[in-house]
Write a protein that holds these residues in place. Structure first.
Motif, short mmCIF file in Angstrom:
data_model
loop_
_atom_site.label_atom_id
_atom_site.label_comp_id
_atom_site.label_asym_id
_atom_site.label_seq_id
_atom_site.Cartn_x
_atom_site.Cartn_y
_atom_site.Cartn_z
N ARG A 4 40.84 34.38 31.70
CA ARG A 4 40.92 34.74 30.28
C ARG A 4 40.18 33.71 29.43
NH1 ARG A 4 47.24 36.74 30.67
NH2 ARG A 4 46.76 38.99 30.84
N LYS A 5 40.33 32.45 29.77
CA LYS A 5 39.67 31.38 29.03
C LYS A 5 38.15 31.52 29.12
CE LYS A 5 39.57 26.30 28.77
NZ LYS A 5 40.17 26.17 27.41
N LEU A 6 37.67 31.99 30.26
CA LEU A 6 36.23 32.14 30.48
C LEU A 6 35.68 33.47 29.95
CD1 LEU A 6 36.05 30.70 34.10
CD2 LEU A 6 35.15 29.63 32.03
N GLY A 7 36.58 34.32 29.45
CA GLY A 7 36.14 35.59 28.88
C GLY A 7 36.00 36.73 29.86
N HIS A 8 36.56 36.57 31.06
CA HIS A 8 36.53 37.67 32.02
C HIS A 8 37.37 38.83 31.49
CE1 HIS A 8 35.38 35.04 35.74
NE2 HIS A 8 34.75 34.66 34.64
N THR A 9 37.03 40.01 31.90
CA THR A 9 37.77 41.19 31.44
C THR A 9 38.55 41.87 32.55
OG1 THR A 9 35.81 42.58 31.75
CG2 THR A 9 36.16 41.62 29.55
N ARG A 50 45.71 22.26 34.40
CA ARG A 50 45.29 22.93 35.63
C ARG A 50 44.38 24.11 35.32
NH1 ARG A 50 49.11 25.75 40.26
NH2 ARG A 50 47.44 26.17 41.74
N VAL A 51 44.70 24.84 34.26
CA VAL A 51 43.85 25.96 33.85
C VAL A 51 42.45 25.46 33.52
CG1 VAL A 51 43.50 27.73 32.09
CG2 VAL A 51 45.80 27.34 33.03
N GLN A 52 42.38 24.33 32.80
CA GLN A 52 41.09 23.77 32.43
C GLN A 52 40.28 23.38 33.66
OE1 GLN A 52 39.55 23.54 29.47
NE2 GLN A 52 37.79 22.69 30.57
N HIS A 78 35.56 24.65 37.12
CA HIS A 78 34.95 24.75 38.45
C HIS A 78 35.16 26.16 39.03
CE1 HIS A 78 34.55 20.36 38.38
NE2 HIS A 78 35.79 20.33 37.96
N PHE A 79 35.17 27.15 38.16
CA PHE A 79 35.54 28.49 38.60
C PHE A 79 34.53 29.04 39.60
CE2 PHE A 79 38.17 32.16 38.18
CZ PHE A 79 37.36 33.22 38.51
N ASP A 80 35.09 29.61 40.66
CA ASP A 80 34.27 30.26 41.69
C ASP A 80 35.00 31.54 42.09
OD1 ASP A 80 32.03 29.74 44.00
OD2 ASP A 80 33.82 30.71 44.82
N SER A 81 34.33 32.66 42.01
CA SER A 81 34.99 33.94 42.27
C SER A 81 35.52 34.04 43.69
CB SER A 81 34.03 35.09 41.97
OG SER A 81 32.87 34.99 42.80
N ILE A 86 41.50 45.21 38.01
CA ILE A 86 42.40 45.63 36.94
C ILE A 86 42.02 44.86 35.67
CG2 ILE A 86 44.81 45.63 36.11
CD1 ILE A 86 45.72 45.83 38.98
N ARG A 87 42.08 45.53 34.54
CA ARG A 87 41.77 44.87 33.27
C ARG A 87 42.82 43.80 32.97
NH1 ARG A 87 41.61 50.09 31.55
NH2 ARG A 87 43.21 49.70 29.97
N LEU A 88 42.36 42.65 32.52
CA LEU A 88 43.26 41.51 32.32
C LEU A 88 44.36 41.79 31.30
CD1 LEU A 88 40.90 38.38 32.43
CD2 LEU A 88 41.90 39.70 34.30
#
Length: 283
Positions: free
Chosen positions: A79-84, A40-42, A47-50, A21-23
């Motif tokens: 959103r911070k990382l620019g995912h759509t 926590r978001v930072q 360390h984002f991992d899908s 779904i689009r963010l």
């Protein structure tokens, strides 16, 4: 019941779809959701991992209207990382109350959310114990603050301690503790800290027939901050729970200078122990 209605109810109880779904379509229900914490978001973003991110749990309240039930911090990191887009497990036509129930399940069986966040969701989900705790607190002239901490709080924030008192001693224990504080330290915020609430509960749980008000009046001469500090030092030196030492300090202060009508030290005689009232937290 019509076939369409049966299908709708079935889809509400279980996810009916898993897809991206689009963010920008994802919304948040503030009434039961925890506050998004930037730190926590930072951490999640850094360390984002899908795979670790898994799927967001969302509810499609109406066609094309999606509310995140679980995963708001992950959503903020995306959103911070620019995912759509985000992979979502989608429920359909849940009520807000059902969303809150799902939130409780997700965050008590997997993560450990803040006690305030869980209590807020339990209230919205209609939890009998949470509603009763809120009613008792209000009845005794207090309020529960689920949005603030420390000096900014306008009511009791220690909901885990409130739940502990209620689940281990019922209305009588919780009401007794609130009565004690009202007569001893009605405007002192240290008196409504979690450890103090538990310590008072341990004292009243041991001396079940004591007249609360005379004890509370005698304790006016000693600040709850001093009791908390002494109890922490004693617990560190002699070991044992802080709440146990708080109960002992209350006993000592009440008996100080009294030749008659002293309370016996039941914690030493074995007639009763604080430990029997020290079970697990509600949250």
């Amino acid at each position: 019941m019509t076939t369409a209605m049966t299908q709708l109810i079935g889809e509400a109880l279980e996810p009916y779809d898993i897809r991206f779904i689009r963010l920008e379509l994802l919304q948040t229900e503030a009434s039961y959701q925890r506050l998004v914490r930037p730190a926590r978001v930072q951490t999640i973003a850094a360390h984002f991992d899908s795979i670790a991110a898994g799927v967001l749990v969302v509810n499609e309240r109406y066609p094309g209207e999606y509310y995140v039930v679980d995963g708001n911090h992950r959503l903020a990191a995306m959103r911070k990382l620019g995912h759509t887009t985000a992979l979502c497990s989608i429920y359909r036509a849940l009520t807000v109350r059902q969303e809150a129930e799902k939130f409780c399940i997700c965050n008590t069986q997997r993560a450990t959310p803040k006690a305030q966040d869980v209590f807020r969701a339990q209230l919205l989900a209609g939890s009998p114990s949470a509603l009763q705790i809120e009613a008792i607190v209000t009845e005794y002239g207090w309020s529960i603050d689920l949005t603030s901490h420390g000096a900014k709080a306008t009511g009791i924030t220690a909901v885990a301690a409130l739940s502990y008192l209620y689940l281990n001693g019922g209305r009588a224990r919780l009401g007794g503790v609130l009565t004690f504080i009202k007569h001893a330290w009605p405007k002192d915020k240290d008196a409504i800290r979690g450890q103090m609430l538990r310590g008072l509960g341990a004292f009243l749980g041991t001396y079940k027939t004591v007249d609360i008000i005379p004890v509370a009046i005698k304790l006016r001469l000693t600040s709850p901050a001093a009791i908390l500090q002494d109890a922490a030092l004693l617990a560190g030196h002699y070991r044992g729970r802080v709440s146990t030492h708080i109960a002992l300090r209350i006993l000592e202060e009440f008996n100080k200078g009294k030749r008659t009508n002293r309370l016996p030290n039941l914690f030493q005689t074995g007639a009763a122990t604080v430990e029997e009232f020290e079970t697990t937290d509600a949250f």
